[in-house]
Design a protein around this motif. Structure first.
Motif, PDB file in Angstrom:
ATOM      1  N   GLU A 241       0.043  -8.932  -4.235  1.00 21.67           N
ATOM      2  CA  GLU A 241       1.175  -8.924  -3.212  1.00 21.67           C
ATOM      3  C   GLU A 241       2.167  -7.809  -3.717  1.00 21.67           C
ATOM      4  OE1 GLU A 241      -0.274 -11.675  -3.951  1.00 21.67           O
ATOM      5  OE2 GLU A 241      -0.732 -12.771  -2.312  1.00 21.67           O
ATOM      6  N   ASN A 243       1.747  -5.262  -5.619  1.00 21.87           N
ATOM      7  CA  ASN A 243       1.228  -3.822  -5.235  1.00 21.87           C
ATOM      8  C   ASN A 243       1.281  -3.374  -3.953  1.00 21.87           C
ATOM      9  OD1 ASN A 243      -0.047  -3.113  -7.821  1.00 21.87           O
ATOM     10  ND2 ASN A 243      -2.177  -3.722  -7.253  1.00 21.87           N
ATOM     11  N   LEU A 244       1.162  -4.423  -2.978  1.00 19.57           N
ATOM     12  CA  LEU A 244       1.481  -4.078  -1.597  1.00 19.57           C
ATOM     13  C   LEU A 244       2.741  -3.644  -1.075  1.00 19.57           C
ATOM     14  CD1 LEU A 244      -1.747  -5.368  -1.733  1.00 19.57           C
ATOM     15  CD2 LEU A 244      -1.513  -5.146   0.896  1.00 19.57           C
ATOM     16  N   ALA A 247       4.564  -0.662  -2.369  1.00 22.29           N
ATOM     17  CA  ALA A 247       3.999   0.562  -1.541  1.00 22.29           C
ATOM     18  C   ALA A 247       4.827   0.725  -0.258  1.00 22.29           C
ATOM     19  CB  ALA A 247       2.547   0.730  -1.441  1.00 22.29           C
TER      20      ALA A 247
ATOM     21  N   VAL B  89       5.286   6.249  -0.276  1.00 18.27           N
ATOM     22  CA  VAL B  89       4.765   5.269  -1.174  1.00 18.27           C
ATOM     23  C   VAL B  89       5.887   5.368  -2.332  1.00 18.27           C
ATOM     24  CG1 VAL B  89       3.071   4.375  -2.626  1.00 18.27           C
ATOM     25  CG2 VAL B  89       2.523   5.037  -0.486  1.00 18.27           C
ATOM     26  N   PHE B  93       1.042   5.351  -7.055  1.00 19.60           N
ATOM     27  CA  PHE B  93      -0.268   4.858  -7.024  1.00 19.60           C
ATOM     28  C   PHE B  93      -1.268   6.107  -6.479  1.00 19.60           C
ATOM     29  CE2 PHE B  93       2.228   1.100  -5.572  1.00 19.60           C
ATOM     30  CZ  PHE B  93       1.627  -0.018  -6.471  1.00 19.60           C
ATOM     31  N   MET B 101      -6.023  -1.501  -1.720  1.00 16.13           N
ATOM     32  CA  MET B 101      -5.006  -2.250  -1.035  1.00 16.13           C
ATOM     33  C   MET B 101      -5.235  -2.893   0.163  1.00 16.13           C
ATOM     34  SD  MET B 101      -1.297  -0.612  -1.749  1.00 16.13           S
ATOM     35  CE  MET B 101      -0.790   0.017  -3.500  1.00 16.13           C
TER      36      MET B 101
END
Lengths: 360, 268
Positions: A241, A243-244, A247, B89, B93, B101
């Protein structure tokens, strides 16, 4: 073969061998990185067990640890003083790094960390309430100090978050400013308590605000191990979570992340970690800023790898800095002073190099 | 394959302003639907109501007769991918990490990525044409490449419906056409339903099977491109004087002459 492949992609796209081997090589690199950090942690453990004002030879320490040998006095130094202190510094380093990483990713701000956002000050106030007035002692007993620290930590994170939040999300500038404001408020309350407290209590509050492992014995370890392990596991379980969310919150939600419950769980995990840490070692600043940064620079921002590295690497960093603070100077100085002296220049460095991420 | 999206009588209000009033539309698998309108006419709000980011005040959104509100975020993400305007972002990444993702809703809560996930990511990247970029950092890519990465990430969700908010914004002309070609291929070859919000009349006239024109939160016209993209509608919605002719090569030839209200009475 997944449903998607059979339905969407005819066979001309099916050759994913390259991508599979790419994925495997990423996995191998991740495993290697974790192995290195585990090795470093193990080495740190032995090195820090050897360091101390009371001289015991390295082989003597090993003998005591693994063979149960050594004199009664040496045994006491190693088993009752050094071992719990090193383990406590492991716990605190892991807790501060995991929660620093969680804060940075949750707020999409590389400057965020428990001390910068004033969260540690809130927890320190909670802890001082329990220490100086015994508040919560009746109901919580042994756990009064960590529980009060946890409670105030949770309240502080909520306050900082709500103050920084606007209709368009959490802006970096307002987040840092509300962290400063809330931190200053709780700092003021802690000073007020120092002013009215009696001599004995004053000494222990001062100790708390400087941050040190001097009083960390087995009792402190027992107090912190449960909240910190629980908090760190809670944070680590949200790696995907994070990670998302890091972003982009809106995009994360579109990909299926329940932002609200994730945020609440992360606040809870962070509070457990910071509460446990502050209860035994006071406010140790900047560890939660430095460690996630260094590892993000080394391995990139993927939390599935970054999180375990921060937890293990944070533990060894904290133990190493503690060893330096107690042995490298003429008199042992509180480790919190050392991390601030290291951390403030690091903060400025991050500010200068990561300007884009900070203000957008 | 007969998936159907239905939006019936959806209204939405922000504090004091109505943004959507009684919007109704229906679309099925394999279609490209364009939502046309000026800035602030409620297009993006409509997309957010469709994927249940916003809860409509009235009306409902259903996919195969299943209501979207009340569905978990995860289940919504399995049905529809949303490519937002923003491709920014925060942290560096890589493309591969970003597209992975998209698998979030397909992986169990404590599960790990398996070979099926890697394959889906591979396919999504190869379809969107970003496979060779897999090791590159998103923030160092151009706008058009980044947009394709975002589409790949949405494809990795294995959705039936792809929602795109101004996908051609900030792209140069050739990349605008590449992107619309990609969307059309997804709908034609793979039976995906694409709902595209745009204010580009020319692209909409060429690539959308059906067009919905909105003004101030209300649907002004809906139907096929030639039905909807008419000089009258363009004047009403965009305040634009335009000439529209049938064209063998690309259905409609839209020539934008100029602004309608300032143009009145003056020879061109």
């Amino acid at each position: 073969m997944t449903w998607f492949r059979s339905r969407y992609f005819p066979l001309e796209h099916a050759d994913s061998a390259d991508t599979r081997s790419y994925h495997r090589s990423r996995r191998r690199r991740a495993a290697a990185a974790i192995a290195i950090v585990v090795t470093v942690l193990t080495a740190t453990f032995f090195l820090t067990m050897i360091v101390g004002n009371f001289h015991i030879s390295p082989s003597g320490v090993l003998d005591i640890l693994f063979m149960g040998g050594g004199s009664a006095g040496d045994r006491q130094v190693v088993v009752d003083i050094r071992l719990p202190r090193v383990l406590c510094s492991f716990l605190v380093g892991a807790a501060l790094s995991a929660s620093g990483l969680a804060m940075q990713s949750l707020f999409k701000n590389p400057m965020a960390s428990p001390s910068v956002l004033g969260i540690s000050s809130g927890a320190a106030f909670g802890a001082s309430l329990a220490i100086s007035f015994g508040i919560g002692g009746a109901a919580l007993g042994y756990y009064a100090v960590p529980a009060m620290a946890f409670l105030f930590c949770f309240v502080t994170i909520g306050a900082v978050y709500l103050l920084a939040r606007t209709r368009y999300g959490v802006a970096s500038l307002t987040l840092l400013l509300s962290g400063i404001a809330v931190g200053a408020f709780f700092g003021g309350l802690v000073s007020l308590m120092q002013y009215v407290a009696n001599e004995d209590v004053l000494a222990s509050i001062v100790y708390w605000t400087m941050g040190s492992f001097n009083k960390c014995g087995w009792s402190a370890f027992g107090m912190a191990v449960v909240p910190i392990v629980a908090g760190a596991l809670l944070i680590a379980s949200r790696s995907r979570e994070l990670n998302l969310i890091s972003a982009g919150e809106e995009q994360a939600s579109n990909m299926g992340v329940d932002i609200k419950s994730t945020r609440t769980l992360l606040f809870l995990g962070t509070s457990l970690c910071i509460g446990g840490s502050v209860a035994i070692s006071g406010t140790i600043g900047f560890v939660g800023l430095i460690v996630p940064h260094v590892f993000r620079m080394l391995v990139g921002p993927d939390h599935k790898l970054l999180m375990p590295l921060c937890i293990l690497g944070g533990a060894s960093f904290m133990a190493a800095v503690d060893a330096v603070s107690k042995a490298a100077f003429a008199i042992p100085i509180p480790v919190g002073i050392l991390t601030c002296l290291l951390g403030a220049p690091f903060f400025i460095y991050v500010m200068k190099t990561r300007r884009r991420e900070m203000w957008e | 394959m007969g998936m159907r999206l239905e939006v019936c009588g959806v209204s939405f209000f922000y504090a004091s302003r109505d943004v959507l009033r009684d919007v109704t539309l229906e679309a099925g698998a394999g279609e490209v639907v364009g939502i046309l309108g000026c800035n602030g006419c409620g297009k993006t709000t409509l997309l957010k109501c469709i994927n249940a980011t916003l809860t409509p005040a009235n009306g409902c959104v259903t996919v195969d007769e299943e209501e979207m509100t009340g569905m978990s975020k995860r289940d919504v993400a399995k049905k529809m991918g949303f490519v937002t305007q923003s491709t920014y972002v925060t942290f560096p990444f890589t493309v591969y990490e970003t597209v992975m993702m998209g698998r979030y809703s397909r992986i169990e809560a404590f599960g790990a990525e398996n070979a099926g996930d890697v394959d889906a990511v591979h396919d999504a990247m190869s379809y969107a044409g970003v496979l060779e970029f897999k090791d590159r950092v998103i923030s160092e890519m151009s706008g058009g490449e980044r947009r394709r990465v975002m589409i790949a990430r949405a494809l990795a969700q294995e959705p039936d419906i792809l929602l795109l908010d101004e996908p051609t914004l900030h792209l140069d002309l050739s990349h605008q056409f590449d992107l619309m070609e990609l969307v059309r291929r997804l709908s034609r070859d793979k039976g995906m339903l694409a709902v595209i919000v745009t204010h580009d009349v020319v692209l909409a006239s060429r690539y959308c099977d059906r067009v919905i024109m909105m003004k101030e939160g209300v649907v002004v016209a809906a139907g096929t491109g030639p039905d909807v993209i008419t000089p009258n509608n363009l004047k009403e919605v965009f305040d634009i004087e335009a000439e529209v002719r049938p064209d063998d090569r690309f259905v409609l030839d839209v020539t934008i002459v100029g602004r309608a209200s300032r143009h009145e009475g003056k020879p061109s």
